[in-house]
Design a protein around this motif. Structure first.
Motif, PDB file in Angstrom:
ATOM      1  N   ASN A 188       0.828  -1.214   0.000  1.00 49.59           N
ATOM      2  CA  ASN A 188       0.000   0.000   0.000  1.00 49.59           C
ATOM      3  C   ASN A 188       0.860   1.261   0.000  1.00 49.59           C
ATOM      4  O   ASN A 188       0.528   2.260  -0.642  1.00 49.59           O
ATOM      5  N   LYS A 189       1.966   1.226   0.735  1.00 54.13           N
ATOM      6  CA  LYS A 189       2.875   2.366   0.763  1.00 54.13           C
ATOM      7  C   LYS A 189       3.514   2.566  -0.607  1.00 54.13           C
ATOM      8  O   LYS A 189       3.658   3.698  -1.082  1.00 54.13           O
ATOM      9  N   LEU A 190       3.895   1.482  -1.254  1.00 53.51           N
ATOM     10  CA  LEU A 190       4.562   1.571  -2.546  1.00 53.51           C
ATOM     11  C   LEU A 190       3.642   2.160  -3.612  1.00 53.51           C
ATOM     12  O   LEU A 190       4.085   2.934  -4.477  1.00 53.51           O
ATOM     13  N   GLN A 191       2.369   1.813  -3.569  1.00 48.08           N
ATOM     14  CA  GLN A 191       1.439   2.292  -4.588  1.00 48.08           C
ATOM     15  C   GLN A 191       1.304   3.809  -4.579  1.00 48.08           C
ATOM     16  O   GLN A 191       0.981   4.416  -5.603  1.00 48.08           O
ATOM     17  N   GLY A 192       1.606   4.445  -3.452  1.00 45.21           N
ATOM     18  CA  GLY A 192       1.524   5.886  -3.372  1.00 45.21           C
ATOM     19  C   GLY A 192       2.609   6.614  -4.145  1.00 45.21           C
ATOM     20  O   GLY A 192       2.573   7.840  -4.261  1.00 45.21           O
ATOM     21  N   PHE A 193       3.567   5.864  -4.687  1.00 45.77           N
ATOM     22  CA  PHE A 193       4.678   6.477  -5.421  1.00 45.77           C
ATOM     23  C   PHE A 193       4.499   6.358  -6.940  1.00 45.77           C
ATOM     24  O   PHE A 193       5.457   6.509  -7.689  1.00 45.77           O
ATOM     25  N   ASP A 194       3.294   6.102  -7.374  1.00 47.44           N
ATOM     26  CA  ASP A 194       2.979   6.032  -8.800  1.00 47.44           C
ATOM     27  C   ASP A 194       3.816   4.979  -9.516  1.00 47.44           C
ATOM     28  O   ASP A 194       4.399   5.223 -10.577  1.00 47.44           O
ATOM     29  N   VAL A 195       3.889   3.811  -8.908  1.00 52.74           N
ATOM     30  CA  VAL A 195       4.514   2.667  -9.550  1.00 52.74           C
ATOM     31  C   VAL A 195       3.465   1.557  -9.638  1.00 52.74           C
ATOM     32  O   VAL A 195       2.499   1.529  -8.867  1.00 52.74           O
ATOM     33  N   ALA A 196       3.643   0.668 -10.603  1.00 52.40           N
ATOM     34  CA  ALA A 196       2.741  -0.481 -10.718  1.00 52.40           C
ATOM     35  C   ALA A 196       3.154  -1.528  -9.686  1.00 52.40           C
ATOM     36  O   ALA A 196       4.345  -1.796  -9.508  1.00 52.40           O
ATOM     37  N   VAL A 197       2.194  -2.105  -8.985  1.00 55.30           N
ATOM     38  CA  VAL A 197       2.489  -3.083  -7.934  1.00 55.30           C
ATOM     39  C   VAL A 197       1.657  -4.339  -8.148  1.00 55.30           C
ATOM     40  O   VAL A 197       0.430  -4.261  -8.314  1.00 55.30           O
ATOM     41  N   ASP A 198       2.332  -5.484  -8.154  1.00 53.93           N
ATOM     42  CA  ASP A 198       1.655  -6.783  -8.148  1.00 53.93           C
ATOM     43  C   ASP A 198       2.074  -7.527  -6.893  1.00 53.93           C
ATOM     44  O   ASP A 198       3.270  -7.553  -6.550  1.00 53.93           O
ATOM     45  N   VAL A 199       1.125  -8.116  -6.203  1.00 56.69           N
ATOM     46  CA  VAL A 199       1.403  -8.932  -5.021  1.00 56.69           C
ATOM     47  C   VAL A 199       1.109 -10.382  -5.387  1.00 56.69           C
ATOM     48  O   VAL A 199      -0.019 -10.718  -5.754  1.00 56.69           O
ATOM     49  N   VAL A 200       2.128 -11.242  -5.316  1.00 56.06           N
ATOM     50  CA  VAL A 200       1.972 -12.622  -5.777  1.00 56.06           C
ATOM     51  C   VAL A 200       2.558 -13.595  -4.756  1.00 56.06           C
ATOM     52  O   VAL A 200       3.469 -13.231  -3.991  1.00 56.06           O
ATOM     53  N   PRO A 201       2.066 -14.832  -4.732  1.00 63.98           N
ATOM     54  CA  PRO A 201       2.710 -15.861  -3.908  1.00 63.98           C
ATOM     55  C   PRO A 201       4.108 -16.143  -4.466  1.00 63.98           C
ATOM     56  O   PRO A 201       4.260 -16.531  -5.621  1.00 63.98           O
ATOM     57  N   GLY A 202       5.117 -15.927  -3.653  1.00 63.12           N
ATOM     58  CA  GLY A 202       6.484 -15.903  -4.148  1.00 63.12           C
ATOM     59  C   GLY A 202       7.130 -17.240  -4.414  1.00 63.12           C
ATOM     60  O   GLY A 202       8.297 -17.281  -4.840  1.00 63.12           O
ATOM     61  N   HIS A 203       6.416 -18.336  -4.172  1.00 67.65           N
ATOM     62  CA  HIS A 203       6.935 -19.659  -4.507  1.00 67.65           C
ATOM     63  C   HIS A 203       6.090 -20.321  -5.594  1.00 67.65           C
ATOM     64  O   HIS A 203       6.271 -21.502  -5.880  1.00 67.65           O
ATOM     65  N   ASP A 204       5.196 -19.566  -6.187  1.00 70.71           N
ATOM     66  CA  ASP A 204       4.315 -20.058  -7.249  1.00 70.71           C
ATOM     67  C   ASP A 204       4.877 -19.577  -8.580  1.00 70.71           C
ATOM     68  O   ASP A 204       4.746 -18.403  -8.935  1.00 70.71           O
ATOM     69  N   LEU A 205       5.513 -20.485  -9.314  1.00 71.82           N
ATOM     70  CA  LEU A 205       6.192 -20.097 -10.552  1.00 71.82           C
ATOM     71  C   LEU A 205       5.233 -19.481 -11.558  1.00 71.82           C
ATOM     72  O   LEU A 205       5.567 -18.496 -12.225  1.00 71.82           O
ATOM     73  N   SER A 206       4.044 -20.023 -11.665  1.00 71.63           N
ATOM     74  CA  SER A 206       3.072 -19.494 -12.627  1.00 71.63           C
ATOM     75  C   SER A 206       2.664 -18.073 -12.266  1.00 71.63           C
ATOM     76  O   SER A 206       2.540 -17.202 -13.145  1.00 71.63           O
ATOM     77  N   ALA A 207       2.461 -17.816 -10.980  1.00 69.33           N
ATOM     78  CA  ALA A 207       2.064 -16.476 -10.539  1.00 69.33           C
ATOM     79  C   ALA A 207       3.192 -15.470 -10.766  1.00 69.33           C
ATOM     80  O   ALA A 207       2.951 -14.321 -11.173  1.00 69.33           O
ATOM     81  N   ILE A 208       4.432 -15.887 -10.507  1.00 70.77           N
ATOM     82  CA  ILE A 208       5.568 -14.986 -10.735  1.00 70.77           C
ATOM     83  C   ILE A 208       5.703 -14.701 -12.227  1.00 70.77           C
ATOM     84  O   ILE A 208       5.928 -13.554 -12.637  1.00 70.77           O
ATOM     85  N   ARG A 209       5.540 -15.735 -13.054  1.00 69.36           N
ATOM     86  CA  ARG A 209       5.606 -15.528 -14.506  1.00 69.36           C
ATOM     87  C   ARG A 209       4.551 -14.530 -14.961  1.00 69.36           C
ATOM     88  O   ARG A 209       4.834 -13.642 -15.775  1.00 69.36           O
ATOM     89  N   GLU A 210       3.341 -14.684 -14.466  1.00 70.00           N
ATOM     90  CA  GLU A 210       2.262 -13.791 -14.878  1.00 70.00           C
ATOM     91  C   GLU A 210       2.612 -12.337 -14.560  1.00 70.00           C
ATOM     92  O   GLU A 210       2.367 -11.433 -15.371  1.00 70.00           O
ATOM     93  N   ALA A 211       3.213 -12.122 -13.394  1.00 69.99           N
ATOM     94  CA  ALA A 211       3.611 -10.760 -13.029  1.00 69.99           C
ATOM     95  C   ALA A 211       4.749 -10.264 -13.910  1.00 69.99           C
ATOM     96  O   ALA A 211       4.730  -9.123 -14.393  1.00 69.99           O
ATOM     97  N   LEU A 212       5.749 -11.100 -14.145  1.00 71.98           N
ATOM     98  CA  LEU A 212       6.911 -10.677 -14.926  1.00 71.98           C
ATOM     99  C   LEU A 212       6.562 -10.450 -16.396  1.00 71.98           C
ATOM    100  O   LEU A 212       7.248  -9.689 -17.092  1.00 71.98           O
TER     101      LEU A 212
END
Length: 261
Positions: A188-212
């Protein structure tokens, strides 16, 4: 050397076992944060980072995971991994300043990596290069002002070629990030700096791929919700594994768990 290939669960178990063996044979700790970051690092070097791209490991104490990821992508040999943390090695406890093409900067003094990555991203854009710059930070680093200054810089310059990964395992050297200096939820703090933010399960390869695979028109933060010591039952979510090395019994148990998982 290993051959880079699309990652799956079994391949990640192999990579984790090699990481554990390297740390055990060298008698070096910092294993917990290596296991929380290895999925994303291995994915980056096997499937995303090309010859013109750059990577900065701001959380330099996870150098073991970086070396193992490079090994998994055919960039370091098995023999080189056996020299980890030994005299005259290139594979020091924190990334070296020279000698490994894929490592741009010596890092580990926390809070500086994002500034290095942001400057690199701006320089690449000024040179007209169509590449990407990736930077992995720890969540604890976001308690440091220099990290926020770098984010302001990246946002101001609209560095769409910059992807920031945060290994958000919730633990740092002296306790949880919430008890040391809470900023929950950090995204929430990061979003205030006008950057795109994705929150993903960090051990889920498919979820990380989707974000990247997403390419926003501004800096992109991928918040990896991870577990310190992931994959080894007695390490998971335990603060002491920020530091501890493995004894023989622990090593054998860890290897069994990472084979049967």
């Amino acid at each position: 050397m290993e051959t880079p290939r699309k990652l799956d669960h079994q391949r990640m178990l192999e990579i984790r076992r090699r990481l554990i063996r390297m740390h055990y044979e060298s008698g070096v700790g910092h294993i917990g944060g290596n296991l929380s970051s290895i999925d994303a690092l291995a994915l980056l070097f096997n499937e995303y980072i090309g010859e013109s791209d750059h990577f900065v490991l701001s959380k330099g104490h996870s150098a073991g995971a970086l070396y193992t990821a490079l090994w998994s992508a055919g960039k370091l040999s098995d023999e080189q991994l056996t020299t980890f943390h030994k005299d005259a090695t290139l594979l020091a406890g924190h990334p070296p300043a020279a000698g490994i093409a894929e490592i741009m900067f010596a890092t580990g003094s926390l809070g500086h990596g994002l500034s290095l990555a942001s400057g690199t991203a701006l320089a690449d854009r000024m040179r007209g290069r169509d590449n990407r710059v990736f930077c992995m930070t720890s969540d604890g680093e976001w308690q440091e002002g220099s990290t926020w200054e770098a984010l302001i810089f990246a946002s101001h310059h609209k560095l769409a070629n910059l992807t920031i990964l945060v290994d958000h395992n919730g633990l740092q050297g002296f306790g949880s990030t919430d008890t040391i200096a809470s900023m929950s939820p950090l995204w929430n703090k990061l979003q205030g700096f006008d950057v795109a933010v994705d929150v993903v399960p960090g051990h889920d390869l498919s979820a990380i791929r989707e974000a990247l695979n997403t390419r926003p028109d501004r800096p992109h933060v991928v918040m990896l919700q991870t577990h310190k010591g992931k994959g080894v039952s007695f390490m998971e979510n335990r603060m002491e594994w920020h530091y501890l090395p493995l004894n023989e019994a622990q090593y054998k148990q860890a290897m069994v768990e990472l084979t049967e998982s």
